[in-house]
Design an enzyme around this catalytic site. Structure first.
Site, PDB file in Angstrom:
ATOM      1  N   CYS A 329       1.017  -1.171  -0.144  1.00  0.00           N
ATOM      2  CA  CYS A 329       0.010  -0.100  -0.014  1.00  0.00           C
ATOM      3  C   CYS A 329       0.867   1.298   0.022  1.00  0.00           C
ATOM      4  O   CYS A 329       1.538   1.436  -0.984  1.00  0.00           O
ATOM      5  CB  CYS A 329      -1.156  -0.003   1.344  1.00  0.00           C
ATOM      6  SG  CYS A 329      -2.324   1.080   0.991  1.00  0.00           S
ATOM      7  N   HIS A 425      -3.680  -5.421   1.406  1.00  0.00           N
ATOM      8  CA  HIS A 425      -3.592  -5.781   2.806  1.00  0.00           C
ATOM      9  C   HIS A 425      -4.096  -7.129   2.739  1.00  0.00           C
ATOM     10  O   HIS A 425      -5.227  -7.590   2.372  1.00  0.00           O
ATOM     11  CB  HIS A 425      -4.500  -4.742   3.706  1.00  0.00           C
ATOM     12  CG  HIS A 425      -3.692  -3.486   3.710  1.00  0.00           C
ATOM     13  ND1 HIS A 425      -2.540  -3.061   4.268  1.00  0.00           N
ATOM     14  CD2 HIS A 425      -4.475  -2.229   2.999  1.00  0.00           C
ATOM     15  CE1 HIS A 425      -2.392  -1.750   3.996  1.00  0.00           C
ATOM     16  NE2 HIS A 425      -3.388  -1.219   3.478  1.00  0.00           N
TER      17      HIS A 425
END
Length: 484
Positions: A329, A425
Site C-alpha cells: 500500500c 492488505h
C-alpha cells in the site's frame, strides 16, 4: 436487547481483546450477539464489499460473533494522519480531514449518528457488546464523550471495567476510576477484570480484599493471565513484545511514523524459522533477507522521513545487495519514483521523490479506493483488501499478480526484479505466498509456513479466548444480567 459495555481504565488496557472474548463466549452460548464501538481511532481498517470501511477491531469481533462485518458496528472511525488531525470516516465513508478542536464542535451531530445506529440494533441482536475508548472518566472530556458511558446510558445497559496490571498501579486504576464515576453510573457496574497478568497468578491472591476498602461496592470478577498465543489482532499499534518475534531468517518491517494496518505482519508469527523485526535501524535492514515497507496513513510525510533519516539509502542498499524488498500500500507508493498530493488529500501536501526502486508514479485523488479483492497464489485463493487514496501508474516492470476486483480479473501491483509492490492488505495471509517469499529470499531449510490461513487460525483463537474467559472470570453476574 441488553447492552454490555466493556470500558477501560486507559487506552491499551485490553478492551478490544476482552470484547472479542465476550463475543466469542456469548456466541458459543447460543446468544445473538454483536459488537459495537461508537467511535474508534485507528489506522487499522477493514474494507467492506460496498466500498465502505470500518475499524478492523470491530470486524474481528464480528468474526468472533459468527457475523459478517457491518458498518453499524463502528459508525465513526478516526484515522490519524499526524499530531494535529485525522481523517473522519462516518458510516463507512471518508468525509474530511480535521483537527481535534473541529471534531468536538460537531459533537451534537455525531452523537445523533451514534444514537440512530444504536437504535437500529434493538431488533437485530439479543446482546450488544459495546467497547469503550480510553477511560470513561477523563473529566475534561466526559460531557463530549460519545463512546463510553453515553451509549450504556442510552440503552440502559451495564458495564465491566478492564484494568491492565502489566502497566502497574492496578488498584489505583480501578479505585481511581470508581471514585471519579457519577453515582448513577456506578450503579450500572457488573465489576472489574484485571487484565494481562504475567507470571505466577498465585502471587496475586484475593484482589477483591485489597480493593474493597477503597472502592466499596466494586467487585473484581477475575484476573486474566496474558496469553501471547491468543491475540487475534492489535488495534492501537504494535506491542513492544511484537516488535521482535521468532528466530531464523529476518524479515525487517520499516517502523515509520504513520505506519498503518500493522496486522499485515501477523501471519508470519506462527511460521517456523523466521524472525520478524519492526525497525528503524539501518544495521538490521542490512542483515535482513526480506525488507517490507508497510502501509502508511501519511505516505508523503513518511517518505520524507525515510530520506531525512537515511533509511531510504538503507532500503536501496538492501535491494542492491539482493534482498527481497516488498512495499505494501503506502510502502508500494514509497518504492516508486514520484508521489504527488498537491492539496494534502491523504496527509501532507506536496510532491516528493520516492525511493526509485519501482517504475511507478502515484497521484493522490479525492475518491478513496476501499475494496475487498480475491487473491490467488498457486492453488490458494483468499480475500485481501485495498484501502488507499493514491492512484499508482506502472511505467515499466510487470504486474505482480492477477486479482479479482468487483468480479473482474485485473493486473495488480508491480514487480521489478527483486522489488515488489502491492496495494493488498492481507496479502501475506496465504501460507503458499509466504513460502514463495521465503524461497525467493533464500531462507534456510528450517523455514516452514503455518499451513492454515490467518483467517482460519483466528477461528481457533476465538474459541480459546472464550475458554480463557470462562476459566478465569466469574461470569455469574453477567449471566444474571443477560438472563442466560
Amino acid at each position: 436487547m441488553k447492552a454490555l459495555g466493556i470500558l477501560g481504565t486507559s487506552s491499551g488496557a485490553g478492551k478490544s481483546w476482552v470484547t472479542a472474548a465476550f463475543c466469542a463466549w456469548l456466541h458459543r452460548e447460543g446468544v445473538r450477539v454483536a459488537p459495537f464501538k461508537a467511535q474508534n481511532m485507528s489506522n487499522n481498517a477493514w474494507a467492506m464489499p460496498d466500498g465502505t470501511e470500518m475499524a478492523r477491531a470491530q470486524a474481528v469481533q464480528a468474526e468472533a460473533c459468527g457475523l459478517a462485518a457491518d458498518i453499524a458496528m463502528n459508525p465513526i472511525l478516526l484515522k490519524p494522519t499526524g499530531p494535529m488531525g485525522s481523517q473522519l470516516v462516518l458510516n463507512g465513508r471518508a468525509i474530511t480531514h480535521q483537527a481535534g478542536k473541529d471534531y468536538y464542535r460537531e459533537f451534537d451531530r455525531l452523537w445523533g449518528v451514534v444514537r440512530d445506529v444504536l437504535e437500529s440494533w434493538r431488533d437485530r441482536c439479543d446482546v450488544l457488546v459495546m467497547e469503550g475508548a480510553g477511560s470513561p472518566v477523563e473529566l475534561n472530556l466526559m460531557e463530549r464523550d460519545l463512546v463510553n458511558l453515553r451509549p450504556v446510558r442510552h440503552l440502559d445497559g451495564k458495564w465491566i471495567l478492564v484494568g491492565d496490571i502489566d502497566r502497574g498501579g492496578i488498584y489505583a486504576q480501578l479505585a481511581g476510576t470508581w471514585a471519579l464515576l457519577p453515582e448513577a453510573d456506578r450503579a450500572r457496574s457488573l465489576g472489574a477484570i484485571v487484565n494481562r497478568f504475567r507470571g505466577d497468578i498465585g502471587l496475586f491472591p484475593n484482589p477483591q480484599d485489597w480493593l474493597a476498602p477503597h472502592a466499596p461496592g466494586f467487585d473484581v470478577l477475575g484476573t486474566l493471565p496474558f496469553r501471547p498465543d491468543l491475540q487475534p489482532e492489535e488495534e492501537d499499534g504494535l506491542r513492544e513484545e511484537d516488535a521482535d518475534r521468532g528466530s531464523g531468517d529476518m524479515v525487517a518491517w520499516i517502523r515509520w511514523p504513520h505506519a498503518a494496518n500493522l496486522t499485515d505482519c501477523q501471519p508470519w508469527w506462527d511460521d517456523r524459522g523466521v524472525r520478524t523485526v519492526w525497525t528503524k535501524d539501518p544495521a538490521l535492514i542490512a542483515r535482513a533477507k526480506v525488507v517490507v515497507v508497510p502501509g502508511s496513513k501519511n505516505t508523503i510525510a513518511d517518505v520524507r522521513w525515510l530520506h531525512e533519516t537515511g533509511l531510504a539509502d538503507a532500503i536501496r542498499g538492501a535491494a542492491a545487495r539482493g534482498a527481497l524488498v516488498i512495499g505494501v500500500c503506502g510502502g508500494y507508493q514509497a518504492l516508486g519514483e514520484t508521489l504527488r498530493d498537491p492539496t494534502g488529500l491523504a496527509g501532507d501536501a506536496g510532491e516528493v521523490a520516492g525511493l526509485g526502486l519501482l517504475p511507478v508514479e502515484t497521484e493522490f485523488v479525492a475518491e478513496k479506493v476501499v475494496a475487498p479483492v480475491t487473491a490467488t497464489w498457486g492453488e490458494r485463493t483468499w480475500t485481501a483488501y485495498e484501502i488507499h487514496m493514491g492512484r499508482t501508474t506502472r511505467r515499466g516492470g510487470e504486474a505482480l499478480q492477477r486479482v479479482v476486483r468487483d468480479g473482474v480479473t485485473v493486473d495488480e501491483g508491480c514487480r521489478h526484479g527483486r522489488v515488489w509492490g502491492t496495494y493488498l492488505h492481507g496479502w501475506f495471509e496465504a501460507p503458499e505466498l509466504r513460502q514463495h517469499v521465503a524461497a525467493e529470499a533464500g531462507f534456510g531449510e528450517t523455514y516452514a509456513a503455518h499451513p492454515q490461513t490467518w483467517s482460519e487460525r483466528r477461528q481457533a483463537i476465538y474459541r480459546a479466548m472464550a475458554d480463557h474467559l470462562v476459566e478465569h472470570v466469574n461470569l455469574a453476574p453477567v449471566r444474571r444480567y443477560l438472563g442466560i
